[in-house]
Structures are given as C-alpha cells and as structure tokens.
Design a protein around this motif. Structure first.
Motif, PDB file in Angstrom:
ATOM      1  N   TRP A   1       7.686   5.565   6.774  1.00 51.03           N
ATOM      2  CA  TRP A   1       7.001   6.837   6.563  1.00 51.03           C
ATOM      3  C   TRP A   1       7.958   7.808   5.879  1.00 51.03           C
ATOM      4  CZ3 TRP A   1       1.882   7.330   8.212  1.00 51.03           C
ATOM      5  CH2 TRP A   1       1.411   6.271   8.992  1.00 51.03           C
TER       6      TRP A   1
ATOM      7  N   ARG B   1       3.197   6.983   3.340  1.00 55.75           N
ATOM      8  CA  ARG B   1       3.646   5.732   3.933  1.00 55.75           C
ATOM      9  C   ARG B   1       3.771   4.659   2.872  1.00 55.75           C
ATOM     10  NH1 ARG B   1       0.452   2.142   8.499  1.00 55.75           N
ATOM     11  NH2 ARG B   1      -0.738   1.505   6.669  1.00 55.75           N
TER      12      ARG B   1
ATOM     13  N   SER C   1       0.846  -1.186   0.000  1.00 53.30           N
ATOM     14  CA  SER C   1       0.000   0.000   0.000  1.00 53.30           C
ATOM     15  C   SER C   1       0.880   1.234   0.000  1.00 53.30           C
ATOM     16  CB  SER C   1      -0.934   0.013   1.217  1.00 53.30           C
ATOM     17  OG  SER C   1      -0.204   0.172   2.413  1.00 53.30           O
ATOM     18  N   GLY C   2       0.262   2.372  -0.350  1.00 57.03           N
ATOM     19  CA  GLY C   2       0.991   3.634  -0.368  1.00 57.03           C
ATOM     20  C   GLY C   2       2.064   3.659  -1.429  1.00 57.03           C
ATOM     21  N   SER C   3       3.260   4.056  -1.049  1.00 58.07           N
ATOM     22  CA  SER C   3       4.374   4.198  -1.993  1.00 58.07           C
ATOM     23  C   SER C   3       5.158   2.908  -2.193  1.00 58.07           C
ATOM     24  CB  SER C   3       5.328   5.287  -1.495  1.00 58.07           C
ATOM     25  OG  SER C   3       4.687   6.536  -1.439  1.00 58.07           O
TER      26      SER C   3
ATOM     27  N   GLY D   1       3.164  12.618  -2.817  1.00 55.97           N
ATOM     28  CA  GLY D   1       2.684  11.253  -2.929  1.00 55.97           C
ATOM     29  C   GLY D   1       2.291  10.681  -1.578  1.00 55.97           C
ATOM     30  N   PRO D   2       1.923   9.404  -1.545  1.00 55.98           N
ATOM     31  CA  PRO D   2       1.547   8.778  -0.272  1.00 55.98           C
ATOM     32  C   PRO D   2       2.682   8.876   0.739  1.00 55.98           C
ATOM     33  CG  PRO D   2       0.937   7.368  -2.113  1.00 55.98           C
ATOM     34  CD  PRO D   2       1.783   8.465  -2.680  1.00 55.98           C
TER      35      PRO D   2
END
Length: 794
Positions: free
Chosen positions: A177, A92, A62-64, A89-90
C-alpha cells in the motif's frame, strides 16, 4: 497434499554474502543471495512452494503494480516485483499468483525477499484465497539493505468475510500500500508453505465469537513461533473428526466460540486417542468427555486476590516456567477427583502461590482455567510447549532445530559487525543442541537473535542515532484508569519515573462511563482513580493527560448500547445495521461529549486532555437519518438515491468525504474550546491514524488541519509497526507534511505488535532521528512495566 511444485533446494556452499548492487537509473539490478540456512532446512524434506517461472507467466497485477519478471538470484530463479507509486495514483499494488493447494493443515508462509526501500509502502500484506474467502496477513520488511527471511504463522491470517475451508486454495497475493511516491521493488527468491514441525494442531472457531477465537489463537501462534514451534492451524470448516484425529495433541484456544459440530469432532478424536489442551469455559459435552469439573466463573477480586501469574508444578511439567498473567477472572475449582492433577497454580500479584488451580491435567489432556493472554511470551510459550510435549515426542528437539536454522539464517544475512556480536551465542546454541540440551539451545538461539537485532543499529537506514531532545516527551497510554493490575497509582508512577518516563495518558472518560464521580455518566470504578493518578504523578513529576474516548462505545454494557440504539443515537452502515459508535451529527451526542470534557477539565488539575476515537469507524458509516438530513443541509438540496449517491461511484462521493471531515473538524474544534475554557493553558491533543490521506477519506480525520488551526497542540499518530523501517516511513511522511516533528509524539505499538526490547529501542531511536517531540507507548501493561521499561536506555 499441496498440488504445486516445490522450488529446488539451494546449495549450502558459496560466498558468505554478496551485497545487492544498485546503480542509480540503471535498468538492471543485480541481487545475489547469501548462504542458505533457512528454516526450510529444519524439515526432513523441502516444503512445497510456488514455481517461480510459472508464477511469472501466470501472475495477475492490479493497481500500481508492474508485471512480475523472472530473475536469476545466484543459483535460483525468483521474481522481481515493481510498483510505481504516484501522487493521486492507485493506492495499492498487488500481484496474484494462481495456485492449486490444500492448505488445511498449513502452519506458516515463508518468504525470502529483498526490499531496498520498504518505507515507500505504508503496509505489506500476503493474501490467500481459501474457498470463496480472502484471508489477509500483514508483514513488515526490516529494510536493512539485505535479504531477509520472513515467516508468517497462519494464525496471523484473518478472513475478509466468512471463514471458509483451506482445502481448496486458488490464489496467493502479495500487496503493498502506497506510503510515498516512488519506485518500489520487491525481489522474491522463495515462497514456501510450511507444514507443522510438531504433531499438534491449533484449532480456530468461526462462530459468533470469531473475533475472540482468532485473537486468542494468535496469542498461541505468536508465543509458540517465538520458541520455534509451528503447529498446524485448522479453520473450523476443516475440523472434521477425521482431520483432528491424526494429531497427537490439539489446542482449543477459546472453547466458547466452538460450534456443536467442532465439539463433536473433538469428541470423536478424543475417543480415538487424541489429546486436547483447552482453555477457559468448556461446553458440557466436552467437559464430560475429558472428565473435567465445570468450575465456577469467579472474578479475582471476589477471592480477595489480584492474580499475577501461573506457577507450574516441576514434577507435572518439567520444562515449564512460571509466567506472568494478570487475569481478572477465572474458573474456580476446589476439589479434584483422583484422576486429575494440578499442573500449575495461580499466583497473586506478589508472586505467591494461591490455592486455585490454573492448569489441570487429565487423562485426555490439559485444561487452563482462563484464556491464555500471552503477557509473558517466552516463559508462557515454554509452559504451553511442556503441556504439548507430554503427548508429542521430540517437540523440544524439533523446536530447537527450527529456531537454530532461523537464527543461523539471520546471522548469515547480517552485517559483519552484527555477526561478531552474536557468533558465540550461535555456536553455543549449536553445541547445546548437539548435547541434547534443547531448552538451553532455544534460550541461546533467542539470545542470539536479540544480539543480532541490537547490533544492527538504531534505525532502518543506518543513520547516526540522534540524542534525545531536551524537551522530549516520553509517555505511555494506560488503558486501565487505576494503573497497573494489583498495584496502586503510586507504584505505577514510581515505575514510570524510574524508567525515565515523564508523562502518562490514562483512559479516564468516555461517553458512557468515567473513572471519577461524574454527574453525567456512570462511574466505572470505586473511588476516584483520576484523583489518585494526579496525586501520584505530581509526586513523581509525571505530566498527566486525560485520555477521552469520544465516539466509540463498543465496550459499553449491553444495557447502555440498547438504550443508545432505542434513542437512535448510534451510527448505521449502508444496510441500516447499527454500529456501536455515536453518530457525530446528533446534537445529543455532541452536547454530552462537550459536557464531559468541560466537567473533566474544570474539576481536575490536568496537564492535558487527549481525544481518542474522534473519527468514524470506517468508510461505511454513518448513513443514519440524521446524517442524511445534515448532508442535505450541507448540499442545500435533497439527495434522491441514498446511500448510493455518496458511495464509491456515486455522484456526491467527494462532497460526502468533505462533509464527513467537516463534521469531525467541528467536533474537534468545539471540544478543544470547551477544554481550554474550563482550564486555560491545558494541552489538547488527539490520537490519530498515521496516514493523513487515508485518514481523511476513511475515517474523516484531517489532523493536518487541526494542527494548522490550533485546535490541537500536538498529535499522537498511531504508528503501530512491527518493523522500524515501516515506523520510520510513517514518521518521514508525517514530518514532511508538517515541516518538522515538533508537534508529533509518535505512537509505538509495543503491546499491539508484541515488540521485543531490541525492536522497541530501534523505534525509539527512529523517533529521535526524525526529531519528533517524543514518543508514547501503546500500552502500559505488566509486560511493558516489568520487562521493557526498566531496560530502556535513556
């Protein structure tokens, strides 16, 4: 029983070490593992862990995060985890790996990883989904260009919601993060679930005092891990009597948080031969079962003493050592029945033994008459271990074995120059273990770890250490307004000056109390602690900056909080529940803070004033009627759906974030003006969240703007990190944003992160390498004053 496959043990032969070969713009990264001697070899059988091939196939990103890739690292398969962080961007990147595991008796999670650029992330976490609850623990790669082994005791995992059983764990997650834009790579060769290496269990309680229970349990987990002991850690939902009974010894860190069911389970186990090591107030039924007196709650000052430590009896606890603990209260016991023995006595602040029992031994275990504070980790851990060893044979042997293998792996992962500085200590530890001198082996292994850390250099990337600036500020935050426990401000200032510190920030004022006579709020102590501090600091050439806690009132008395709640002056979350923080949109709150700062700066010859807790507690605050009205005035229109319109997917979310920042901005500007009007030339500063982007959106702190507008002269970002790599990453982002480090005094979490001397020295060196204006330690406690500050190099 953990129903997941174990990773095969790696061969112990092979080259001593092979460095990772990283080619710019190359598609393939070759990373080879060094010789294996990790903590898993301290166990008779390989601990269970995740199957890497299955994890690569079943992982969920998920995320990046990019998809996990199965890689060959020498003789084993592992995972390559990549994340592409971009601006906007995301924030996390996470990788979820399905498991089917009973981790009720888990002691720790062990990772073997290589992360070449950890500073790209501002935080790393491991999550475990236990039942319906995610538990989270932070970890910190050192980032020295080598493989590293990271052990995360279960006591570091805290629930994100209600505590749940660990008998059915379904996922483990790794997350990073974003700190800076770039390509983050994590190479993961091992992930093991470590069982206890001693026949002991540490129990956590999840009642109304969950926070305290988890904090004190972590004190034990950190202390015992430092000397090689990993007890099983049981959540309250897993504390049935039949689950506790197999352990020879249990530890109940904070009995006031234990539920009736947990107490009943302990009594079941005690009646069947298990033993208990308990701390602080016991429930009546538990005290009766252990045949212990209740004790009378007594403040140390009421006895005319300032408690300074605990002195064990060498006959009762042969391996124990005196340790520092400045308890302000305890359970006073005077007369003991014959079946009880005093295993340790309280000592006063001068180290003299008092007549008050600190640890009492009974037929069913031990009882300490206060909570364990972990202020003196090494000696304190040895005393806890001595208590456990009375009923857990081979405890010191197993601890020494675990610590030796951990130290040997650190040695093998280190650079050759670091190995030369520590080889003798490692050999001596092995020789002591072979002779059965296990306590000596533990001491030598810990010394070897320190030597390895010291020899590795001053900062994360190997840069040459910069000499201190001529105008460097070397400061401490003192939570206590009267200085060190049991010592005068004269003594405290002398210790700081001798350690080459030149500034102190004592916590002297808040919206509910002051450490000096005030016409506005009640006084927290007798006399005038601030006047005493100023006088002593002047004599020892220390600058003094008054630490003012602005909006947070969580430590106020219940009566004060109830009064503020009745007046409607506290913040509210989206459900309308009260938060113990002052609402910054309310005129009465702002006027009170302005008056306090004016009184403080006008009355005392301060060098500076620092605003702390000048923020919201989190994103989910404040939604009180005053905030709604103020926001509608800000928008110049009503908000029909409250608070949904300003939450994550609401139409007015962005305007709400800007509004919150503007509210805090205005408060900072007004307080700064009040301070400078009352005392022209006074330095104004703020303690702030380290990451500017998240500080703005989460808590409303736009400290970049505060500096640009000149409202504050400098900031103290709370860069509280367990590793120099993450600390240096925070500073790099801060100095890049500001253009230089001239207005940064870097906060170092020496107390909150329990930093050892070598890590503290590296973080100070990193602050100097970033050319920050200085550094400030959080916080001044006896451990920092007596064990660390005198040993710091200039």
């Amino acid at each position: 029983m953990i129903s997941i496959q174990t990773t095969p043990a790696l061969p112990a032969s092979g080259p001593a070490r092979r460095y990772a070969h990283l080619a710019l713009l190359a598609v393939v990264i070759t990373v080879a593992l060094p010789v294996r001697a990790q903590v898993t070899q301290a166990y008779d059988r390989p601990p269970p862990g995740i199957n890497m091939a299955r994890a690569a196939t079943n992982s969920i990103t998920s995320g990046s995060a990019r998809a996990a890739t199965l890689r060959s690292y020498g003789a084993v398969n592992g995972l390559e985890l990549n994340a592409h962080f971009t601006q906007g961007g995301p924030a996390r990147a996470s990788w979820d790996f399905p498991i089917n595991a009973n981790l009720a008796n888990l002691a720790a999670v062990q990772l073997k990883l290589y992360c070449p650029r950890p500073a790209l992330a501002r935080q790393f976490n491991v999550y475990i989904k236990a039942g319906e609850t995610w538990y989270s623990a932070a970890f910190a790669p050192a980032g020295k260009g080598t493989w590293e082994e990271i052990v995360i005791p279960k006591t570091r995992f805290v629930p994100e919601g209600a505590a749940d059983s660990w008998q059915h764990c379904s996922f483990i997650r790794l997350a990073a993060w974003q700190g800076s834009s770039g390509q983050l790579a994590i190479h993961l060769a091992d992930l093991h679930f470590l069982p206890a290496n001693v026949n002991a269990a540490l129990l956590r309680s999840s009642g109304k005092n969950l926070k305290e229970s988890y904090r004190y349990a972590r004190h034990f987990g950190e202390a015992l891990y430092q000397i090689g002991i990993l007890p099983a850690v049981l959540e309250e939902p897993d504390c049935a009597g039949t689950a506790i009974r197999p352990f020879a010894m249990s530890i109940l860190a904070y009995p006031p948080a234990a539920s009736p069911a947990q107490n009943s389970a302990l009594i079941y186990a005690l009646k069947r031969g298990s033993k208990l090591c308990a701390f602080h107030t016991l429930s009546p039924i538990l005290a009766t079962e252990m045949e212990l007196p209740a004790g009378k709650f007594t403040t140390a000052s009421a006895t005319g003493l300032a408690l300074g430590g605990v002195i064990p009896s060498p006959t009762q606890l042969p391996e124990a050592r005196p340790f520092r603990q400045q308890s302000t209260a305890f359970l006073a016991v005077q007369q003991l029945p014959p079946q009880l023995q005093v295993a340790a006595w309280w000592a006063d602040s001068n180290g003299r033994t008092t007549s008050w029992p600190a640890i009492i031994e009974c037929p069913k275990g031990f009882w300490m008459t206060h909570v364990y504070l972990n202020q003196d980790p090494g000696p304190g851990a040895m005393t806890i271990a001595a208590m456990l060893a009375q009923h857990t044979p081979e405890l010191f042997q197993k601890a020494a074995k675990f610590l030796y293998y951990q130290t040997r792996q650190l040695y093998l992962d280190a650079a050759p120059s670091s190995q030369q500085a520590s080889q003798r200590l490692l050999n001596d530890a092995a020789a002591a273990y072979k002779k059965g001198q296990f306590s000596t082996a533990i001491d030598l292994a810990r010394q070897c770890q320190d030597a390895l850390a010291n020899a590795s250099g001053g900062n994360a990337d190997g840069a040459v250490t910069r000499a201190p600036r001529r105008d460097e500020i070397r400061a401490v935050w003192s939570r206590r307004p009267d200085g060190l426990p049991g010592r005068s401000w004269e003594d405290t200032a002398a210790i700081l000056a001798k350690g080459r510190f030149n500034a102190v920030f004592p916590n002297v004022a808040s919206a509910y109390s002051t450490a000096y006579p005030s016409a506005l709020v009640s006084q927290s102590s007798r006399g005038d602690a601030l006047a005493d501090a100023i006088s002593a600091c002047r004599r020892h050439r220390l600058a003094i900056h008054a630490w003012v806690s602005c909006l947070g009132v969580e430590d106020a008395s219940d009566n004060t909080l109830q009064t503020l709640k009745r007046q409607g002056r506290l913040q509210q979350n989206d459900a309308g529940a009260t938060r113990n923080w002052l609402c910054p949109t309310q005129v009465a709150n702002r006027d009170l803070l302005l008056s306090i700062v004016t009184e403080l700066a006008g009355r005392y010859a301060l060098d500076g004033v620092q605003f702390d807790l000048i923020r919201y507690p989190e994103t989910n605050s404040c939604f009180c009627p005053s905030c709604r009205k103020s926001f509608e005035t800000y928008l110049r229109r009503p908000v029909s759906s409250w608070p949904a319109a300003v939450q994550s997917s609401g139409s007015d979310r962005r305007a709400w974030e800007t509004f919150r920042q503007d509210v805090i901005n205005a408060l900072v500007a007004d307080l700064a003006k009040a301070a400078r009007t009352a005392r022209p030339g006074i330095a104004v500063s703020a303690a702030v969240y380290p990451d500017q982007a998240s500080a703005k959106t989460m808590v409303g702190q736009n400290w970049h703007l505060w500096l640009n507008k000149g409202w504050v002269d400098f900031i103290c970002p709370m860069n509280y990190r367990a590793s120099t790599a993450l600390f240096a990453g925070d500073l790099d982002r801060q100095t890049h944003l500001l253009g230089n480090g001239d207005k940064i005094i870097a906060g170092i979490g020496v107390s909150s992160e329990r930093l050892e001397l070598s890590e503290l020295q590296r973080q100070i060196a990193a602050a100097r390498a970033a050319n920050a204006r200085g550094y400030i330690l959080f916080e001044l406690t006896p451990r920092e004053a007596y064990d660390l500050i005198p040993k710091l190099s200039p």
